[in-house]
Enzyme design. Structure first.
Site, PDB file in Angstrom:
ATOM      1  N   SER A  63      41.633  45.104  40.947  1.00 43.58           N
ATOM      2  CA  SER A  63      40.830  44.037  41.544  1.00 43.58           C
ATOM      3  C   SER A  63      39.637  44.602  42.319  1.00 43.58           C
ATOM      4  O   SER A  63      38.856  45.361  41.756  1.00 43.58           O
ATOM      5  CB  SER A  63      41.725  43.147  42.411  1.00 43.58           C
ATOM      6  OG  SER A  63      41.091  41.918  42.685  1.00 43.58           O
ATOM      7  N   ASP A  86      43.026  39.526  36.414  1.00 40.76           N
ATOM      8  CA  ASP A  86      43.230  40.444  37.537  1.00 40.76           C
ATOM      9  C   ASP A  86      44.598  41.140  37.450  1.00 40.76           C
ATOM     10  O   ASP A  86      45.632  40.485  37.299  1.00 40.76           O
ATOM     11  CB  ASP A  86      43.139  39.634  38.833  1.00 40.76           C
ATOM     12  CG  ASP A  86      43.050  40.486  40.080  1.00 40.76           C
ATOM     13  OD1 ASP A  86      43.906  41.381  40.261  1.00 40.76           O
ATOM     14  OD2 ASP A  86      42.135  40.254  40.888  1.00 40.76           O
TER      15      ASP A  86
END
Length: 406
Positions: A58, A227
């Protein structure tokens, strides 16, 4: 900046690490909190500590691109450029509060209000060079929607920002191994895009930070990715999977703390839920490796009773001997601690003021960690796995002082 900065212990120029086989940097996801990681990196640059492997998820993946995509002497400047580009300065409303309310003794209220206002602006306006609200929003049922457009925000601008502050060729051809985690939307499997196996492009880093439903899935080679934090927000296990028989030093930089106060209201519950959901599971990993090391020691003792004639000729003995030679892993854990004014919006509060505060906190924590020189001694293979945390030391010191006072 603050009075306590004068007390920060800074490593001297002579700071030198023992000869580790591997020096790794592990960067967790956490949105706007990621500038804490940039502060840690600035401290490592000061101490001339250069990782040879960086794994990120991320926002940790975006920081990874900037770090690996710049030479050490340019790294801090590039990180400053990236974070200043995606964070907003105060607007006139925040400035009015900042200049008037403190005179009424409402400093803490000012900070909290400014933080909430910045988070609200991020939701309504997006962040420059990062994401903008998608308008109009795609409507289900009208036609077959493009998975790359089903989101509240458009992250197209992020690619140009990454290309501006990170040299993609250096990421792929430079001296640092890079691994960034993302989830295959179709299979649900966590995968790591690694520059030792494929040639990385900006989309790999964008995929690692594509948190739904806010951000769209990123298409790579016909597959869509979200993600990596959806499955595992800390890529420590990716490093440890190849650490067997190695002497490794790992700087693990976490943006969520598993420890916290019991929530008192619904907003507190939302914040605490995020902390628990996204915090790393270092303790569980530590216990697992401790057991593995225990088994390696037992195997080593058993092998001492194998006759020499068998040991010299039997190939199975060679395999067992290698398994008995456990790894030696030293983890320096750097964990962001929440500020009193922060709430459940801390991961999307991208104000410049807060960004700089997070950055300074990471710088302080890493400098103070590096001041404990004995932490960087190579642990014996008998111990196998050790962890250090400057906040744990500070907590013990505070308890000890309190007991002495009584």
């Amino acid at each position: 900046m603050r009075n306590e900065l004068k007390e920060i212990r800074r490593p001297s120029d002579e700071f030198a690490l023992p000869r580790y086989d591997e020096v790794a940097l592990v960067l967790q996801g956490g949105g706007a909190l990621g500038s804490y990681q940039a502060g840690v990196v600035e401290s490592l640059v000061e101490a001339h500590i250069e990782p040879n492997w960086i794994a990120g998820v991320s926002i940790g993946a975006l920081n990874t691109a900037i770090i690996a995509g710049n030479a050490p002497e340019n790294r801090v400047e590039a990180l400053h450029g990236f974070w200043n580009a995606i964070c907003r300065p105060r607007d006139w409303i925040a400035n009015v509060g900042a200049w008037t309310l403190p005179y009424a003794g409402l400093n803490e209220l000012v900070r909290k209000c400014a933080s909430n206002w910045a988070a609200a602006r991020a939701l309504a306006e997006g962040q420059p060079g990062f994401f903008v609200p998608r308008f109009p929003l795609p409507l289900a049922g009208l036609d077959r929607l493009d998975p790359a457009r089903v989101s509240y925000y458009d992250t197209t601008a992020l690619k140009a920002t990454l290309l501006k502050y990170a040299d993609i060729d250096r990421i792929n051809d430079g001296p640092i191994r890079v691994s960034v985690g993302a989830v295959n939307v179709r299979t649900g499997n966590l995968v790591y895009f690694d520059n030792t196996r494929i040639r990385l492009v900006p989309e790999h880093f964008m995929a690692s930070g594509a948190l739904p439903p806010g951000f769209p899935a990123i298409e790579i080679d016909g597959e869509y990715y979200w993600d990596g934090g959806l499955v595992s927000n800390t890529p420590l296990t990716e490093i440890l999977a190849e650490a067997e028989h190695k002497i490794s030093l790992i700087f693990q930089v976490d943006l969520w703390s598993s420890r916290g106060k019991t929530p008192a209201d619904f907003l507190d519950i939302s914040e605490r839920t995020k902390d628990i959901q996204y915090s790393s599971r270092t303790r569980a990993i530590t216990d697992l490796l401790a057991d593995r090391q225990k088994h390696a020691r037992l195997l080593k003792e058993v092998l001492k009773h194998v006759p020499e004639s068998v040991a010299k000729t039997d190939p199975i003995f060679r395999i067992a001997e290698a398994a008995a030679d456990g790894s030696s892993i030293n983890v320096v854990h750097l964990i962001y601690k929440n500020k009193p004014y922060e709430g459940n919006s801390k991961d999307y509060e991208f104000s410049v003021d807060t960004m700089r505060e997070h950055w300074q906190t990471g710088l302080e924590d890493c400098r103070n960690s590096l001041a404990h020189r004995d932490w960087f001694d190579i642990p014996s293979r008998e111990h196998g796995f050790v962890t250090h945390d400057v906040h744990r030391v500070e907590t013990r010191s505070a308890i000890h002082s309190e007991l002495e006072a009584h």
